[in-house]
Design a protein around this motif. Structure first.
Motif, PDB file in Angstrom:
ATOM      1  N   PRO A 168      75.018 -48.089-121.151  1.00 17.40           N
ATOM      2  CA  PRO A 168      76.037 -48.765-120.338  1.00 17.40           C
ATOM      3  C   PRO A 168      75.826 -50.285-120.328  1.00 17.40           C
ATOM      4  N   SER A 169      76.902 -51.011-120.038  1.00 13.52           N
ATOM      5  CA  SER A 169      76.835 -52.477-119.998  1.00 13.52           C
ATOM      6  C   SER A 169      75.980 -52.972-118.840  1.00 13.52           C
ATOM      7  N   SER A 170      75.955 -52.217-117.763  1.00 14.11           N
ATOM      8  CA  SER A 170      75.118 -52.503-116.600  1.00 14.11           C
ATOM      9  C   SER A 170      74.345 -51.225-116.323  1.00 14.11           C
ATOM     10  N   ASP A 171      73.026 -51.264-116.554  1.00 10.89           N
ATOM     11  CA  ASP A 171      72.266 -50.017-116.605  1.00 10.89           C
ATOM     12  C   ASP A 171      71.150 -50.012-115.576  1.00 10.89           C
ATOM     13  N   GLU A 172      71.232 -49.048-114.644  1.00 10.38           N
ATOM     14  CA  GLU A 172      70.191 -48.919-113.618  1.00 10.38           C
ATOM     15  C   GLU A 172      68.836 -48.581-114.220  1.00 10.38           C
ATOM     16  N   GLU A 173      68.839 -47.986-115.401  1.00 12.16           N
ATOM     17  CA  GLU A 173      67.599 -47.804-116.164  1.00 12.16           C
ATOM     18  C   GLU A 173      67.539 -48.947-117.169  1.00 12.16           C
ATOM     19  N   PRO A 174      66.795 -49.997-116.919  1.00 11.41           N
ATOM     20  CA  PRO A 174      66.845 -51.190-117.781  1.00 11.41           C
ATOM     21  C   PRO A 174      66.610 -50.871-119.249  1.00 11.41           C
ATOM     22  N   TYR A 175      67.165 -51.739-120.111  1.00 12.31           N
ATOM     23  CA  TYR A 175      66.963 -51.598-121.556  1.00 12.31           C
ATOM     24  C   TYR A 175      65.491 -51.783-121.912  1.00 12.31           C
ATOM     25  N   ALA A 197      76.534 -58.170-114.586  1.00 18.32           N
ATOM     26  CA  ALA A 197      76.176 -56.838-115.087  1.00 18.32           C
ATOM     27  C   ALA A 197      74.712 -56.528-114.825  1.00 18.32           C
ATOM     28  N   ALA A 198      73.843 -57.514-115.109  1.00 14.90           N
ATOM     29  CA  ALA A 198      72.410 -57.300-114.888  1.00 14.90           C
ATOM     30  C   ALA A 198      72.096 -57.208-113.396  1.00 14.90           C
ATOM     31  N   GLY A 199      72.725 -58.062-112.583  1.00 13.42           N
ATOM     32  CA  GLY A 199      72.452 -58.057-111.151  1.00 13.42           C
ATOM     33  C   GLY A 199      72.901 -56.792-110.455  1.00 13.42           C
ATOM     34  N   LEU A 200      74.052 -56.259-110.878  1.00 20.37           N
ATOM     35  CA  LEU A 200      74.508 -54.983-110.311  1.00 20.37           C
ATOM     36  C   LEU A 200      73.513 -53.867-110.608  1.00 20.37           C
ATOM     37  N   ALA A 201      72.948 -53.902-111.820  1.00 22.09           N
ATOM     38  CA  ALA A 201      72.035 -52.833-112.236  1.00 22.09           C
ATOM     39  C   ALA A 201      70.799 -52.761-111.352  1.00 22.09           C
ATOM     40  N   VAL A 202      70.354 -53.910-110.828  1.00 19.03           N
ATOM     41  CA  VAL A 202      69.118 -53.934-110.023  1.00 19.03           C
ATOM     42  C   VAL A 202      69.412 -54.155-108.543  1.00 19.03           C
ATOM     43  N   ASP A 203      70.678 -53.969-108.151  1.00 24.22           N
ATOM     44  CA  ASP A 203      71.114 -54.099-106.751  1.00 24.22           C
ATOM     45  C   ASP A 203      70.965 -55.511-106.195  1.00 24.22           C
TER      46      ASP A 203
END
Length: 510
Positions: free
Chosen positions: A227-234, A456-462
């Motif tokens: 996903p473009s914004s991923d709760e499991e980081p790349y 996108a990155a900020g959403l992934a890490v809340d």
């Protein structure tokens, strides 16, 4: 949250930028570095991937210093990138086997024409949403594997690149994957970049085996699609590396999708146009892919963790800002800011039209052999007329896309959100509003590509809880309303197609 930030790497066609954003979406640090444009032959465009990576490290370091922020205060890193540009590198030592082939590169036009002659265009469009074109990555990686010099395994022995690719010794990716690999050691891309390779099934959400076979691209070369914004980081940056901190890399979007995201076009029917080297007009069509009957692309707009893919219609214009750069290259202007002054110095172009098809024409024409053309000149034509005609060409190309977009989607755009370097030009923004007959909204933060990657990155890490937080950050700097008489605007636009017709299929010798 006040003492932490999100960083965004914006790796573009002409340079690399790093920006640090706070919780309000405001820029607190910024650094930029250009890289070399390599033109081995007419119509060929390359970049050095190693130079891009070195510049990336430099701007990240400089941007953090400008913000007076230590790397361990970054909640996450996001990446946005020039799309379609293709790199192949050694899986063992990370060394590219050839320069990157840039999205503008036309060397594989003959291959695309072969696909057309073999009746394969419709099948490619049905699977990928794309027009078969040298613009996309598939023919680029095919060319590299067929034509790049094999890597030396030792001082005396070489092996064929295709053999090495099939044995899993080579990796392929767009620029996001190249940067993620260098930052984290992982081979990952996001759905938006995968959708630009001409190898990805945008509805099945998988690498398409038939297309991989067509271009002889082994699947083991390809990155994992996330996903473009991923709760499991790349992945995470190496704490012993250049940053000196373990930072999650959690978001990636192709540059135009990043601008769509940064402009908070989260709902179906919202649209933006980015004026950069080229211009890219995207409309969010929701969770259903909309097929185009008018020369547009169907592409993936973005995907959040655990949510369906959002699709977009896209009109890709290859040359807009690059046309202004050309004016400077040939000494008609001293700098981009001068275009407004010169264009205002004349009431009209006196019938001069400029078609900036320097690397072919994209949507809705899709002619890789079109070339730049100026028509309508007389002995009385001055540089002011040519400069004004160049700015008008940007507005006309955008109207081509807007009309195709409305025809495909059935949605009339009443406000177009704009971004990119050229929108600082008030004359161009007003001209665009006049030619479209549409309100133009320019945001306060016009670096929306980097902002979208940060979001996108900020959403992934809340760092931001939801897209509603992002909507509240979006602020208008200025709106432009149509002032020109509609009949006059239509008359000016009326001869644009005649000028385009004269540019088509010119580069037959290539």
């Amino acid at each position: 949250m006040s003492d932490t930030y999100v960083g965004a790497i914006d790796q573009g066609t002409t340079g690399t930028r790093f920006m640090v954003f706070d919780h309000g979406g405001q820029v607190v640090g910024n650094a930029y570095q250009q890289h070399e444009q390599i033109y081995p032959e007419p119509g060929w465009v390359e970049h050095d991937p190693v130079e891009i990576w070195e510049n990336t490290r430099r701007v990240v370091t400089d941007g953090l210093a400008a913000a007076d922020v230590d790397a361990d205060r970054l909640a996450a890193l996001g990446i946005t990138n020039q799309r379609e540009t293709t790199v192949v590198w050694d899986a063992d030592n990370g060394r590219p086997v050839h320069n990157a082939l840039v999205w503008q590169d036309r060397r594989t036009t003959d291959r695309v024409e072969q696909l057309e002659a073999e009746g394969k265009i419709e099948g490619i469009r049905a699977t990928t949403g794309l027009e078969a074109d040298a613009y996309f990555s598939a023919t680029k990686v095919e060319w590299i594997l067929d034509n790049a010099e094999p890597l030396k395994l030792d001082t005396t022995r070489t092996r064929d690149l295709r053999d090495r690719a099939r044995d899993g010794e080579l990796l392929m990716g767009t620029i996001d994957a190249w940067l993620i690999y260098n930052l984290t050691g992982n081979h990952v891309t996001d759905v938006t970049n995968a959708s630009r390779t001409m190898l990805y099934d945008i509805e099945g959400l998988n690498w398409d085996p038939d297309l991989l076979a067509e271009f002889d691209v082994p699947e083991q070369m390809l990155p994992e699609v996330r996903p473009s914004s991923d709760e499991e980081p790349y992945g995470y940056t190496d704490p012993d590396g250049f940053l000196g901190a373990e930072v999650p890399v959690a978001g990636a979007l192709g540059d135009q999708q990043a601008a769509l995201f940064g402009q908070t076009c989260f709902d179906a029917g919202t649209a933006k146009n980015t004026y950069g080297t080229g211009s890219f007009y995207l409309m969010n069509t929701g969770t259903e892919a909309v097929d185009s009957d008018h020369g547009l692309l169907t592409t993936i707009g973005f995907q959040l963790s655990g949510e369906p893919v959002h699709y977009a219609l896209e009109g890709s214009i290859f040359v807009t800002g690059a046309a202004i750069e050309w004016l400077e290259d040939v000494d008609l202007i001293n700098n981009a800011a001068q275009t407004a002054e010169l264009a205002r110095a004349v009431d009209s172009t006196d019938g001069v039209y400029m078609v900036p098809a320097f690397t072919g024409l994209g949507a809705p024409h899709w002619d890789g052999r079109a070339r730049g053309t100026i028509v309508g000149m007389t002995r009385g034509t001055r540089k002011e007329h040519i400069v004004r005609a160049t700015l008008e060409s940007i507005a006309y190309q955008t109207r081509d896309i807007a009309e195709a977009m409305e025809a495909d989607s059935g949605v009339e755009t009443t406000t177009l959100r704009v971004d990119g370097g050229a929108v600082k030009n008030n004359f161009l923004c007003q001209l665009q509003s006049d030619i479209l007959g549409t309100e133009i909204a320019r945001p306060e933060v016009d670096e929306t590509t980097a902002l979208g990657a940060a979001y996108a990155a900020g959403l992934a890490v809340d760092y931001w809880e939801s897209v509603d937080d992002l909507r509240s950050n979006w602020q208008v700097d200025r709106e432009f309303q149509p002032e020109m008489d509609r009949e006059q605007a239509d008359k000016m636009y009326g001869r644009w197609d005649d000028a385009v017709e004269r540019s088509l299929n010119w580069a037959q010798e290539e």
